[in-house]
Design a protein around this motif. Structure first.
Motif, mmCIF file in Angstrom:
data_model
loop_
_atom_site.group_PDB
_atom_site.id
_atom_site.type_symbol
_atom_site.label_atom_id
_atom_site.label_comp_id
_atom_site.label_asym_id
_atom_site.label_seq_id
_atom_site.Cartn_x
_atom_site.Cartn_y
_atom_site.Cartn_z
ATOM 1 N N SER A 185 -7.437 -2.232 -10.453
ATOM 2 C CA SER A 185 -8.699 -2.311 -10.508
ATOM 3 C C SER A 185 -9.297 -1.165 -9.529
ATOM 4 O O SER A 185 -8.587 -0.421 -8.884
ATOM 5 C CB SER A 185 -9.055 -3.607 -9.729
ATOM 6 O OG SER A 185 -8.958 -3.789 -8.601
ATOM 7 N N SER A 204 -10.813 -1.925 -7.025
ATOM 8 C CA SER A 204 -10.988 -2.476 -5.781
ATOM 9 C C SER A 204 -9.556 -2.495 -5.073
ATOM 10 O O SER A 204 -9.431 -2.599 -3.903
ATOM 11 C CB SER A 204 -11.255 -3.997 -5.746
ATOM 12 O OG SER A 204 -10.313 -4.844 -6.493
ATOM 13 N N ARG A 230 -11.840 5.933 -1.614
ATOM 14 C CA ARG A 230 -11.610 4.500 -0.946
ATOM 15 C C ARG A 230 -10.427 4.509 -0.131
ATOM 16 O O ARG A 230 -10.335 4.034 1.058
ATOM 17 C CB ARG A 230 -11.790 3.430 -1.966
ATOM 18 C CG ARG A 230 -13.054 3.414 -2.727
ATOM 19 C CD ARG A 230 -13.039 1.808 -3.354
ATOM 20 N NE ARG A 230 -13.029 0.707 -2.624
ATOM 21 C CZ ARG A 230 -11.878 -0.313 -2.336
ATOM 22 N NH1 ARG A 230 -10.930 -0.039 -3.298
ATOM 23 N NH2 ARG A 230 -11.768 -0.949 -1.637
ATOM 24 N N TYR A 246 -17.807 -7.773 -7.650
ATOM 25 C CA TYR A 246 -16.719 -6.481 -7.670
ATOM 26 C C TYR A 246 -17.189 -5.064 -7.774
ATOM 27 O O TYR A 246 -16.572 -4.416 -7.088
ATOM 28 C CB TYR A 246 -15.855 -7.045 -9.096
ATOM 29 C CG TYR A 246 -14.995 -6.021 -9.542
ATOM 30 C CD1 TYR A 246 -14.068 -5.356 -8.937
ATOM 31 C CD2 TYR A 246 -15.148 -5.446 -11.031
ATOM 32 C CE1 TYR A 246 -13.172 -4.276 -9.461
ATOM 33 C CE2 TYR A 246 -14.075 -4.410 -11.367
ATOM 34 C CZ TYR A 246 -13.282 -3.802 -10.508
ATOM 35 O OH TYR A 246 -12.454 -2.788 -10.899
ATOM 36 N N SER A 262 -16.102 -2.346 -4.728
ATOM 37 C CA SER A 262 -15.334 -1.357 -5.144
ATOM 38 C C SER A 262 -15.844 0.034 -5.364
ATOM 39 O O SER A 262 -14.991 1.062 -5.703
ATOM 40 C CB SER A 262 -14.703 -1.927 -6.702
ATOM 41 O OG SER A 262 -14.181 -3.182 -6.511
#
Length: 382
Positions: free
Chosen positions: A140, A142, A177, A272, A276
């Motif tokens: 994903s 995330s 990220r 989500y 994310s």
């Protein structure tokens, strides 16, 4: 000596502008989109996806067993273990949402870096690029666990080499990220993010507008196809999963509602997407980072770029081209069937970082020259 100026066709901003611009002479030439194909962002996006010629590459696959007993696949260039010295710089490639080592843009970057003497490896997310799926979990926007283990593994395999990364689309979002999460402890020596959606809430909103519905349905079809191969792993899983919705999803949002947001513990798809997005990570990035975006990207909208945070971060540089679509960039001397326009720029940037590191004997982010060393994941060769 005055700083070289990029051509006026580009938007170039960032706290690292003065630091990195001298190495990017490629920007002094105007952006030259290919006639007709690049006149429409949708034509350019679709053309690049279906008609760009992928270079032939022979891979050696390495499957890594992750801490949660899942598997991700790394594709290395076959024979490089014998041909390259152990201190050759390593480039880790992170493809987009349903992409893997077969993606033409990844192969073009791989060949260009390999021709400079770099060791290159493609990270295939679970189920992508025929990567095995053996547990009821995919990947994903995330989840950074797999990427953390892969970077650690690659660093442990080549402790005398600097490791860099390039990500496209979802891979770019994950990469930024990761850089923000690891911040001062990041073991990467440099990174490049291309067509990063940055703000997934805006990206989701864009998917439901006009022609963009075509992309939404096409990507959902790819997600469905991948999931159906492994749906048996989710039999009788219970909880909030909606397996039928995931198997028959007509949009990315439906797929994420039925599967992704539940797998990774979110109460809603909006939560989500909000949690994310990589836009909020920029302020924490301590690794040299080049971001390249297209102003007319239909999937990663320009309005989602965190320009102010990029301006204030002394480690970040942003380049926005006037055209390019999403993962298109059918422009320059290699158009229309050859490598995307940014590829020479990316390699110039990475070569600059590596040369500076070699001259000083240190990494950009670690002045003492001590490499971060993490325990390698258990791995299987296939």
């Amino acid at each position: 000596m005055s700083l070289p100026q990029p051509d006026s066709s580009f938007e170039v901003i960032g706290g690292a502008r003065d630091r990195f611009l001298p190495s990017l002479g490629y920007l002094s030439r105007p952006y030259t989109p290919y006639p007709y194909i690049a006149s429409n962002r949708h034509v350019e996006t679709i053309f690049a996806s279906f008609f760009r010629s992928p270079p032939k590459v022979r891979y050696r696959r390495q499957c890594i067993r992750t801490k949660d007993d899942g598997v991700v696949a790394l594709d290395w260039v076959s024979g490089d273990d014998r041909l390259l010295p152990p201190d050759s710089p390593v480039l880790l490639l992170l493809p987009g949402l349903t992409g893997g080592s077969e993606a033409s843009y990844a192969r073009h970057m791989l060949v260009r870096a390999r021709n400079k003497g770099w060791r290159v490896v493609v990270f295939n997310n679970r189920g992508c690029g025929s990567s095995p799926v053996i547990t009821p979990q995919f990947y994903s926007a995330s989840f950074l666990g797999d990427l953390c283990e892969v970077v650690s593994h690659v660093n442990a395999l080549y402790p005398d080499a600097n490791v860099y990364a390039v990500g496209w689309s979802l891979g770019a979002n994950l990469l930024v990220r990761y850089l923000g999460q690891e911040s001062h402890n990041c073991p990467l020596s440099g990174a490049v993010a291309l067509c990063n959606p940055f703000n997934l809430v805006l990206t989701d909103d864009n998917f439901h507008k006009g022609f963009n519905n075509v992309y939404d349905k096409a990507i959902a079809k790819g997600l469905r196809k991948n999931f159906k191969k492994h749906a048996f792993l989710f039999e009788d899983i219970g909880g909030e999963y909606n397996i039928e919705l995931a198997k028959n999803a007509k949009s990315i949002r439906e797929y994420d509602e039925g599967l992704t947001r539940v797998s990774f513990g979110f109460k809603s798809v909006d939560e989500y997407y909000s949690n994310s997005s990589s836009a909020d990570s920029i302020k924490h990035v301590q690794t040299p980072l080049l971001c390249i975006q297209a102003a007319n990207d239909p999937i990663a909208p320009s309005r989602g770029i965190p320009r102010e945070d990029i301006k204030e971060n002394p480690n970040c540089l942003l380049i926005v081209t006037p055209k390019g679509g999403h993962l298109g960039w059918v422009a320059g001397g290699h158009a229309p069937f050859g490598s995307p326009w940014p590829d020479p720029l990316v390699i110039d940037f990475l070569q600059h970082l590596e040369s500076a590191s070699a001259k000083s004997g240190t990494s950009w982010l670690n002045p003492q020259g001590d490499r971060q060393s993490k325990e390698a994941s258990h791995h299987l060769e296939v």
